[in-house]
Motif scaffolding. Structure first.
Motif, PDB file in Angstrom:
ATOM      1  N   VAL A  42       0.856  -1.199   0.000  1.00  0.00           N
ATOM      2  CA  VAL A  42       0.000   0.000   0.000  1.00  0.00           C
ATOM      3  C   VAL A  42       0.892   1.249   0.000  1.00  0.00           C
ATOM      4  CG1 VAL A  42      -1.738   1.307   1.284  1.00  0.00           C
ATOM      5  CG2 VAL A  42      -1.927  -1.196   1.122  1.00  0.00           C
ATOM      6  N   THR A  43       1.890   1.247   0.867  1.00  0.00           N
ATOM      7  CA  THR A  43       2.834   2.372   0.911  1.00  0.00           C
ATOM      8  C   THR A  43       3.549   2.533  -0.428  1.00  0.00           C
ATOM      9  OG1 THR A  43       3.202   1.949   3.259  1.00  0.00           O
ATOM     10  CG2 THR A  43       4.848   3.287   2.142  1.00  0.00           C
ATOM     11  N   GLY A  44       3.972   1.418  -0.997  1.00  0.00           N
ATOM     12  CA  GLY A  44       4.692   1.458  -2.269  1.00  0.00           C
ATOM     13  C   GLY A  44       3.835   1.999  -3.403  1.00  0.00           C
ATOM     14  N   ASN A  46       1.173   4.064  -3.054  1.00  0.00           N
ATOM     15  CA  ASN A  46       1.002   5.501  -2.822  1.00  0.00           C
ATOM     16  C   ASN A  46       2.241   6.272  -3.256  1.00  0.00           C
ATOM     17  OD1 ASN A  46      -1.635   5.583  -1.756  1.00  0.00           O
ATOM     18  ND2 ASN A  46      -0.896   4.925   0.254  1.00  0.00           N
ATOM     19  N   ASN A  47       3.399   5.729  -2.933  1.00  0.00           N
ATOM     20  CA  ASN A  47       4.665   6.371  -3.261  1.00  0.00           C
ATOM     21  C   ASN A  47       4.844   6.480  -4.779  1.00  0.00           C
ATOM     22  OD1 ASN A  47       7.009   7.569  -2.386  1.00  0.00           O
ATOM     23  ND2 ASN A  47       8.167   5.653  -2.432  1.00  0.00           N
ATOM     24  N   ALA A  48       4.515   5.404  -5.488  1.00  0.00           N
ATOM     25  CA  ALA A  48       4.648   5.420  -6.949  1.00  0.00           C
ATOM     26  C   ALA A  48       3.703   6.460  -7.553  1.00  0.00           C
ATOM     27  CB  ALA A  48       4.353   4.031  -7.509  1.00  0.00           C
ATOM     28  N   GLU A  49       2.462   6.481  -7.071  1.00  0.00           N
ATOM     29  CA  GLU A  49       1.492   7.439  -7.623  1.00  0.00           C
ATOM     30  C   GLU A  49       1.922   8.878  -7.337  1.00  0.00           C
ATOM     31  OE1 GLU A  49      -2.422   6.299  -6.284  1.00  0.00           O
ATOM     32  OE2 GLU A  49      -2.569   4.732  -7.801  1.00  0.00           O
ATOM     33  N   LYS A  50       2.436   9.109  -6.136  1.00  0.00           N
ATOM     34  CA  LYS A  50       2.899  10.456  -5.781  1.00  0.00           C
ATOM     35  C   LYS A  50       4.051  10.892  -6.678  1.00  0.00           C
ATOM     36  CE  LYS A  50       1.894  10.305  -0.993  1.00  0.00           C
ATOM     37  NZ  LYS A  50       2.483   9.813   0.246  1.00  0.00           N
ATOM     38  N   ASN A  51       4.973   9.984  -6.913  1.00  0.00           N
ATOM     39  CA  ASN A  51       6.129  10.339  -7.724  1.00  0.00           C
ATOM     40  C   ASN A  51       5.785  10.529  -9.193  1.00  0.00           C
ATOM     41  OD1 ASN A  51       8.913  10.462  -6.292  1.00  0.00           O
ATOM     42  ND2 ASN A  51       7.720   8.922  -5.200  1.00  0.00           N
ATOM     43  N   LEU A  52       4.798   9.777  -9.682  1.00  0.00           N
ATOM     44  CA  LEU A  52       4.349   9.992 -11.064  1.00  0.00           C
ATOM     45  C   LEU A  52       3.620  11.330 -11.172  1.00  0.00           C
ATOM     46  CD1 LEU A  52       3.293   6.326 -11.880  1.00  0.00           C
ATOM     47  CD2 LEU A  52       5.109   7.624 -13.026  1.00  0.00           C
ATOM     48  N   ALA A  53       2.854  11.682 -10.128  1.00  0.00           N
ATOM     49  CA  ALA A  53       2.180  12.988 -10.132  1.00  0.00           C
ATOM     50  C   ALA A  53       3.211  14.118 -10.084  1.00  0.00           C
ATOM     51  CB  ALA A  53       1.227  13.075  -8.932  1.00  0.00           C
ATOM     52  N   ARG A  69       7.302   0.945 -13.141  1.00  0.00           N
ATOM     53  CA  ARG A  69       7.509  -0.425 -12.647  1.00  0.00           C
ATOM     54  C   ARG A  69       7.040  -0.557 -11.201  1.00  0.00           C
ATOM     55  NH1 ARG A  69      11.486  -3.941 -14.796  1.00  0.00           N
ATOM     56  NH2 ARG A  69      12.036  -3.376 -16.916  1.00  0.00           N
ATOM     57  N   GLN A  70       7.359   0.449 -10.393  1.00  0.00           N
ATOM     58  CA  GLN A  70       6.934   0.427  -8.990  1.00  0.00           C
ATOM     59  C   GLN A  70       5.405   0.420  -8.901  1.00  0.00           C
ATOM     60  OE1 GLN A  70       8.980   0.828  -5.806  1.00  0.00           O
ATOM     61  NE2 GLN A  70      10.151  -0.360  -7.270  1.00  0.00           N
ATOM     62  N   PHE A  71       4.785   1.198  -9.768  1.00  0.00           N
ATOM     63  CA  PHE A  71       3.318   1.264  -9.801  1.00  0.00           C
ATOM     64  C   PHE A  71       2.726  -0.106 -10.130  1.00  0.00           C
ATOM     65  CE2 PHE A  71      -0.574   1.817 -12.337  1.00  0.00           C
ATOM     66  CZ  PHE A  71      -1.372   2.415 -11.378  1.00  0.00           C
ATOM     67  N   ALA A  72       3.282  -0.782 -11.143  1.00  0.00           N
ATOM     68  CA  ALA A  72       2.759  -2.094 -11.541  1.00  0.00           C
ATOM     69  C   ALA A  72       2.985  -3.126 -10.437  1.00  0.00           C
ATOM     70  CB  ALA A  72       3.434  -2.545 -12.844  1.00  0.00           C
ATOM     71  N   PHE A  73       4.180  -3.124  -9.857  1.00  0.00           N
ATOM     72  CA  PHE A  73       4.513  -4.118  -8.827  1.00  0.00           C
ATOM     73  C   PHE A  73       3.659  -3.926  -7.572  1.00  0.00           C
ATOM     74  CE2 PHE A  73       7.061  -5.278  -5.057  1.00  0.00           C
ATOM     75  CZ  PHE A  73       7.261  -6.622  -5.313  1.00  0.00           C
ATOM     76  N   HIS A  74       3.662  -2.713  -7.031  1.00  0.00           N
ATOM     77  CA  HIS A  74       2.925  -2.481  -5.782  1.00  0.00           C
ATOM     78  C   HIS A  74       1.417  -2.471  -6.012  1.00  0.00           C
ATOM     79  CE1 HIS A  74       6.411  -1.922  -3.224  1.00  0.00           C
ATOM     80  NE2 HIS A  74       6.953  -1.215  -4.199  1.00  0.00           N
TER      81      HIS A  74
END
Ligand code: MN
Length: 210
Positions: A42-44, A46-53, A69-74
């Motif tokens: 869940v943290t991962g 959120n982190n991926a979405e924040k960084n893409l934003a 990749r982080q978005f797909a994995f998490h």
């Protein structure tokens, strides 16, 4: 450029007590699995979405491949764990029952019966390489079920299917109690499977199919 309004994902509450799947799935494993492993995905996510934003906001896509990749994995991890907890139920609440209704009909049609479905599912689960999953999945395009092996949380996954029922074959799902004895874990897991939830998922997807 405006930041998109991201709603953070939160770790869903476990649908039963930590010890509710004993003796088949032990309390310590469920507690670590949900509170630590699932939470980390869940943290991962959120982190991926924040960084893409942030990349969109800064118009700097230097690390877009990493965050994609982080978005797909998490994202895969979050989806599959949510489904995993609901693919099981305590025995007192119907866990370990047999498939019913349209799910039973489709298992008969697509796999030639419950026994051959289970034999196929068991073999596929046991043969998952390293960290991954075994899934019973629905393909709306063909109105058919299939069994998938999933590598990590996101690989070996064809488009156009939706898992309705999954078994976690990562070592964190079984190692404390079963160590290398994957067969024992898989056999024990059938005692708490929740086919009612799988049937509800299937019915919802078939209705959406129109
Ligand atoms: Mn897991």
């Amino acid at each position: 450029m405006a930041m998109s309004q991201l709603v953070e994902h939160v770790l869903p509450k476990l649908p039963y007590a930590y010890d509710a799947l004993e003796p088949f799935i032990d309390k310590q494993t469920v507690e670590l699995h949900h509170d630590k492993h699932h939470a980390a995905y869940v943290t991962g996510l959120n982190n991926a979405e924040k960084n893409l934003a942030k990349a969109r906001q800064d118009n700097d896509f230097t690390h877009v491949q990493f965050w994609s990749r982080q978005f797909a994995f998490h994202g895969g991890g979050v989806f599959l764990h949510n489904l995993y907890w609901n693919s099981m139920a305590p025995v007192s609440e119907g866990g370990g029952s047999e498939p019913a209704g349209d799910l039973m009909d489709m298992i008969n049609e697509d796999f030639g019966g419950v026994d051959s479905f289970k034999a196929h599912f068991n073999a596929a689960a046991k043969a998952v390489e390293a960290s991954g999953w075994c899934a019973l999945s629905y393909r709306p395009e063909h109105d058919r079920l299939c069994i998938l092996q999933i590598e990590n949380h996101q690989k070996l996954t064809p488009w156009g299917n939706d898992p309705i029922f999954v078994l976690d074959m990562w070592e964190h799902a079984f190692y404390l109690k079963y160590q290398n004895r994957k067969d024992e874990y898989i056999n024990a897991w059938w005692n708490v499977v929740n086919f009612e939830n799988a049937l509800n998922n299937l019915n919802m997807m078939r209705q959406n199919r129109g």
